[in-house]
Design a protein around this motif. Structure first.
Motif, PDB file in Angstrom:
ATOM      1  N   HIS A 116     -12.240 -15.661 -27.661  1.00 28.41           N
ATOM      2  CA  HIS A 116     -13.415 -14.800 -27.520  1.00 28.41           C
ATOM      3  C   HIS A 116     -14.551 -15.541 -26.821  1.00 28.41           C
ATOM      4  CE1 HIS A 116     -11.288 -12.086 -30.172  1.00 28.41           C
ATOM      5  NE2 HIS A 116     -11.175 -13.048 -31.066  1.00 28.41           N
ATOM      6  N   PRO A 117     -14.282 -16.025 -25.608  1.00 29.63           N
ATOM      7  CA  PRO A 117     -15.291 -16.875 -24.939  1.00 29.63           C
ATOM      8  C   PRO A 117     -16.584 -16.118 -24.621  1.00 29.63           C
ATOM      9  CG  PRO A 117     -13.491 -16.311 -23.440  1.00 29.63           C
ATOM     10  CD  PRO A 117     -13.068 -15.847 -24.797  1.00 29.63           C
ATOM     11  N   GLU A 118     -16.528 -14.783 -24.704  1.00 30.71           N
ATOM     12  CA  GLU A 118     -17.726 -13.992 -24.387  1.00 30.71           C
ATOM     13  C   GLU A 118     -18.733 -13.989 -25.543  1.00 30.71           C
ATOM     14  OE1 GLU A 118     -14.803 -12.922 -25.221  1.00 30.71           O
ATOM     15  OE2 GLU A 118     -15.031 -11.271 -26.653  1.00 30.71           O
ATOM     16  N   VAL A 119     -18.290 -14.411 -26.744  1.00 29.15           N
ATOM     17  CA  VAL A 119     -19.195 -14.396 -27.893  1.00 29.15           C
ATOM     18  C   VAL A 119     -19.773 -15.801 -28.095  1.00 29.15           C
ATOM     19  CG1 VAL A 119     -19.451 -13.772 -30.327  1.00 29.15           C
ATOM     20  CG2 VAL A 119     -17.695 -12.647 -28.945  1.00 29.15           C
ATOM     21  N   ARG A 120     -21.090 -15.849 -28.342  1.00 33.20           N
ATOM     22  CA  ARG A 120     -21.750 -17.152 -28.548  1.00 33.20           C
ATOM     23  C   ARG A 120     -21.217 -17.840 -29.806  1.00 33.20           C
ATOM     24  NH1 ARG A 120     -27.380 -18.167 -26.812  1.00 33.20           N
ATOM     25  NH2 ARG A 120     -27.757 -19.041 -28.878  1.00 33.20           N
ATOM     26  N   LEU A 121     -21.142 -19.173 -29.739  1.00 24.03           N
ATOM     27  CA  LEU A 121     -20.798 -19.974 -30.904  1.00 24.03           C
ATOM     28  C   LEU A 121     -22.031 -20.733 -31.376  1.00 24.03           C
ATOM     29  CD1 LEU A 121     -17.383 -21.830 -30.413  1.00 24.03           C
ATOM     30  CD2 LEU A 121     -17.982 -20.154 -32.165  1.00 24.03           C
ATOM     31  N   HIS A 122     -22.333 -20.590 -32.667  1.00 24.09           N
ATOM     32  CA  HIS A 122     -23.376 -21.403 -33.287  1.00 24.09           C
ATOM     33  C   HIS A 122     -22.696 -22.370 -34.243  1.00 24.09           C
ATOM     34  CE1 HIS A 122     -26.808 -18.228 -32.665  1.00 24.09           C
ATOM     35  NE2 HIS A 122     -26.167 -18.541 -31.560  1.00 24.09           N
ATOM     36  N   LEU A 123     -23.167 -23.606 -34.279  1.00 23.41           N
ATOM     37  CA  LEU A 123     -22.571 -24.592 -35.177  1.00 23.41           C
ATOM     38  C   LEU A 123     -23.280 -24.537 -36.518  1.00 23.41           C
ATOM     39  CD1 LEU A 123     -20.377 -26.779 -35.262  1.00 23.41           C
ATOM     40  CD2 LEU A 123     -22.188 -28.446 -34.776  1.00 23.41           C
ATOM     41  N   SER A 124     -22.507 -24.214 -37.555  1.00 20.08           N
ATOM     42  CA  SER A 124     -23.069 -24.078 -38.893  1.00 20.08           C
ATOM     43  C   SER A 124     -23.591 -25.406 -39.416  1.00 20.08           C
ATOM     44  CB  SER A 124     -21.976 -23.574 -39.838  1.00 20.08           C
ATOM     45  OG  SER A 124     -22.415 -23.627 -41.184  1.00 20.08           O
ATOM     46  N   VAL A 125     -24.549 -25.313 -40.328  1.00 19.26           N
ATOM     47  CA  VAL A 125     -25.023 -26.497 -41.036  1.00 19.26           C
ATOM     48  C   VAL A 125     -23.856 -27.150 -41.779  1.00 19.26           C
ATOM     49  CG1 VAL A 125     -25.650 -25.286 -43.190  1.00 19.26           C
ATOM     50  CG2 VAL A 125     -26.930 -27.317 -42.487  1.00 19.26           C
ATOM     51  N   PHE A 148     -16.484 -27.086 -27.523  1.00 17.00           N
ATOM     52  CA  PHE A 148     -16.300 -25.665 -27.828  1.00 17.00           C
ATOM     53  C   PHE A 148     -17.360 -24.762 -27.196  1.00 17.00           C
ATOM     54  CE2 PHE A 148     -15.174 -28.277 -31.641  1.00 17.00           C
ATOM     55  CZ  PHE A 148     -13.797 -28.261 -31.453  1.00 17.00           C
ATOM     56  N   GLY A 149     -18.247 -25.331 -26.413  1.00 16.05           N
ATOM     57  CA  GLY A 149     -19.289 -24.517 -25.787  1.00 16.05           C
ATOM     58  C   GLY A 149     -20.322 -23.995 -26.764  1.00 16.05           C
ATOM     59  N   VAL A 150     -20.585 -24.768 -27.816  1.00 18.09           N
ATOM     60  CA  VAL A 150     -21.592 -24.352 -28.803  1.00 18.09           C
ATOM     61  C   VAL A 150     -22.960 -24.195 -28.136  1.00 18.09           C
ATOM     62  CG1 VAL A 150     -22.924 -25.264 -30.754  1.00 18.09           C
ATOM     63  CG2 VAL A 150     -20.419 -25.233 -30.846  1.00 18.09           C
ATOM     64  N   LYS A 151     -23.625 -23.076 -28.447  1.00 16.64           N
ATOM     65  CA  LYS A 151     -24.917 -22.783 -27.817  1.00 16.64           C
ATOM     66  C   LYS A 151     -26.104 -23.109 -28.715  1.00 16.64           C
ATOM     67  CE  LYS A 151     -23.490 -20.670 -23.960  1.00 16.64           C
ATOM     68  NZ  LYS A 151     -22.051 -21.000 -24.059  1.00 16.64           N
ATOM     69  N   ARG A 152     -25.833 -23.222 -29.997  1.00 20.62           N
ATOM     70  CA  ARG A 152     -26.928 -23.519 -30.935  1.00 20.62           C
ATOM     71  C   ARG A 152     -26.390 -24.307 -32.125  1.00 20.62           C
ATOM     72  NH1 ARG A 152     -30.296 -18.608 -33.427  1.00 20.62           N
ATOM     73  NH2 ARG A 152     -30.930 -18.432 -31.253  1.00 20.62           N
TER      74      ARG A 152
END
Lengths: 303, 336
Positions: B114-123, B140-144
């Protein structure tokens, strides 16, 4: 052939205690591999890192494989530098315990430490593609998951390690609870943790021993003991059994595991002898049995 | 720094569909939520969303210009990876705006499928250095990244300069003491894992017992976590907020932390100036009225700061009135 390993010392043992400890391990302990290095607190490292080359040489001369373990928590400049320096080494092997180390190491060969949360086959496959040669599974993984993870890792040609002896690591924090217990902070701790060679015991208000504090780390009051489960671990594909150094006779402890592995002693007899080595400390295998970690679940009677 | 200031987002908890609508109506820029299973770190009875509820929630949030972030931030045990992958597939199909992940296997699956969905890295991934954060960004292309609650503001400012992604920090709510994603305390006493089951000090294992002399003890799985005199209010037995004894102290003490909650209201302007992109309010387990109160107060404060006005911090401080609060590690290294 299943290997016995000695994990890194979690506590702030003095340089002299460490020298004596590793001299005896080199001469007498039937372990195949020894992990060295400070994993818990970056402030402790200067006390013993100058002895490291001599310790490595001593252990290697005794035929042990030496692996250097990296810090579990990397936040400060000195922690980032220590991790980067370790990752730059050509030898010996290194075990990485923080994603900062994975970044620094790139695709060069490395081992994955127990703090890296390799919980499942998808993560293990990813790590293998990035250069991991060996995985130490998280201590809270139950038997069924260990079996699946071990099979997956072995199919990829990786070593698979499980802790079979010693206090379980239950948490790490940015705060030092040893310093806090003495009314200090991490920055002015004056190394009070040195006084507790097997961790500082915490009891509940109704006097039930529950946890151990080791600087920023919180450990179990009980020693994990998977001696009765060794045969199952080996059958399920685990290649390395890790014993964590505690303030007991570790030569005697490692010898009992070796005898069980070599089928020179039955597990029940060895476990009784292990009991005698460890004073009043309770034993546990709850995590492996998929129950509360502190519990000791008896083996099902065969037949 | 001005451009960063204009983008300070408010990320609000949604434990139920009703709480989600409340948070959106109160001015959330984004809400975060999870499914009713082990795939998220607030796997509590009565909380979270069915796929049908999430579908409606996404439509509602989007109609009001708010985003929906789906928490898939636990660690699948070997043999159960499917559950997390199906959750990701469902989330993507329903149009969530980002996934919040911790496990590398889950992150890689989403990055591939699902490369179209943003990835955020959890705490829960506990990425606390620029190198660790860059690892997840580059892999992984994490955006936040949601930063662990262990850095001071000067340290956050420094991290911001060295990473290629946005920063989200917790600003209000439960104050976790241990490095997130590395804590097995609950599993040690109860047999339920924070990392694998999304459970922390589960209510099903909690008991309050009153002794003959009137003292009340709060217990978790039969272990006394704290003990209260008759006139004291008994707190919830969270292991890292309990009182214990050690050999060298005559009385039981809070060995890890007192039962305080995090409130960074006073530090909000500084955090915005340090380059924090988004502010997270903890509390998916909280009531609608709590969510409404906290979200609207922070909404006003963020808007004031964005507009260059003095924010009414008193409102925010009052939210935890009667409770002890802390600025935790954010204010000073002495917390450590």
């Amino acid at each position: 052939m299943t290997k016995l390993t000695l994990g890194p010392i979690a506590y702030h043992w003095s340089a002299e205690e460490r020298r004596d400890f590793y001299a005896r391990i080199a001469d007498e302990a039937p372990v195949d591999e020894v992990y060295l290095g400070e994993v818990i607190c970056s402030k402790r490292a200067p006390f013993h890192e100058r002895d490291l080359p001599a310790t490595i040489e001593r252990l290697e001369r005794a035929g042990k494989t030496v692996i250097l373990s990296s810090l579990a928590e990397v936040m400060l400049k000195r922690e980032r530098k220590a991790t980067a320096d370790l990752a730059a080494l050509d030898g010996p092997e290194i075990e990485i315990n923080n994603a900062a180390g994975l970044y620094d190491r790139g695709r060069r060969a490395h081992r994955i430490g127990p703090f890296m949360n390799a919980y499942n086959e998808a993560t293990i496959a990813w790590m293998a593609r990035q250069g991991a040669s060996h995985i130490c599974l998280p201590g809270e993984l139950p038997a069924e998951a260990v079996a699946v993870a071990a099979t997956a890792a072995r199919d990829l040609g990786l070593g698979v390690e499980v802790q079979v002896f010693g206090r379980a690591c239950l948490a790490v924090s940015a705060r030092c609870y040893h310093a806090r217990a003495h009314g200090r902070t991490k920055d002015n701790c004056q190394f009070v943790c040195e006084g507790d060679a097997d961790g500082m015991p915490l009891c509940t208000t109704d006097n039930r021993p529950i946890l151990r504090v080791n600087g920023i780390q919180t450990q179990s009051e009980s020693y994990v003991d998977l001696l009765p489960e060794v045969a199952q671990l080996v059958a399920n594909g685990v290649t390395h059994l890790r014993l964590m150094p505690q303030a007991v006779d570790m030569v005697a402890v490692t010898s009992l595991f070796r005898k069980v592995l070599d089928e020179a002693m039955d597990a029940e007899q060895a476990d009784a002898a292990l009991r005698d080595c460890c004073g009043d400390t309770p034993f546990s295998n709850g995590f492996y049995k998929g129950q509360a970690g502190y519990k000791r679940i008896a083996m099902a009677t065969p037949g | 720094m001005t451009s960063l200031m204009s983008s300070a987002e408010l990320i609000c908890p949604a434990g139920t569909p009703a709480a989600l609508r409340t948070a959106v109506d109160a001015g959330a820029d984004a809400v975060y939520c999870g499914f009713q299973d082990a795939t998220n770190a607030r796997n509590f009875p009565g909380l979270n969303f069915t796929p049908e509820e999430l579908a409606e929630a996404v439509v509602y949030a989007h109609s009001k210009g708010a985003k929906v972030l789906l928490a898939l931030n636990t660690y699948p045990p070997a043999g159960q990876v499917d559950l997390w992958q199906h959750a990701a597939d469902t989330g993507a199909r329903l149009g969530v705006d980002a996934f919040i992940v911790a496990d590398m296997g889950v992150a890689e699956y989403i990055a591939q499928k699902h490369p179209e969905v943003r990835l955020h890295l959890s705490v829960q991934a506990a990425a606390s250095s620029p190198e660790a954060i860059r690892y997840y960004c580059e892999s992984f292309g994490v955006k936040r990244v949601v930063l662990p609650r262990i850095l001071t503001i000067p340290e956050i400012r420094q991290v911001r300069k060295e990473i290629p992604c946005e920063i989200e920090t917790f600003i209000f709510g439960n104050h976790g003491l241990m490095v997130e994603g590395r804590c097995s305390l609950t599993n040690y006493l109860t047999g339920q894992s924070t990392n694998m089951d999304g459970v922390c000090s589960p209510a099903s294992d909690v008991e309050y017992k009153r002794d003959a002399d009137g003292t009340m003890s709060s217990q978790l799985a039969g272990f006394t976590i704290d003990c209260f005199r008759p006139e004291e209010k008994a707190g919830y037995p969270t292991i890292c907020k309990g009182r214990y004894t050690v050999p060298h102290r005559s009385e039981a003490y809070y060995a890890f932390e007192e039962p305080v909650s995090l409130n960074l209201a006073r530090l909000l302007p500084e955090l915005i100036d340090a380059g924090v992109h988004a502010f997270k309010i903890e509390g998916r387990q909280r009531s609608k009225s709590y969510v409404r109160g906290v979200v609207s107060a922070f909404r006003r404060a963020v808007d004031d700061i964005r507009a260059g006005r003095e924010a009414d911090i008193a409102d925010l401080v009052a939210l935890t009135e009667g409770q002890k609060q802390t600025q935790g590690a954010f204010e000073t290294k002495k917390w450590r």
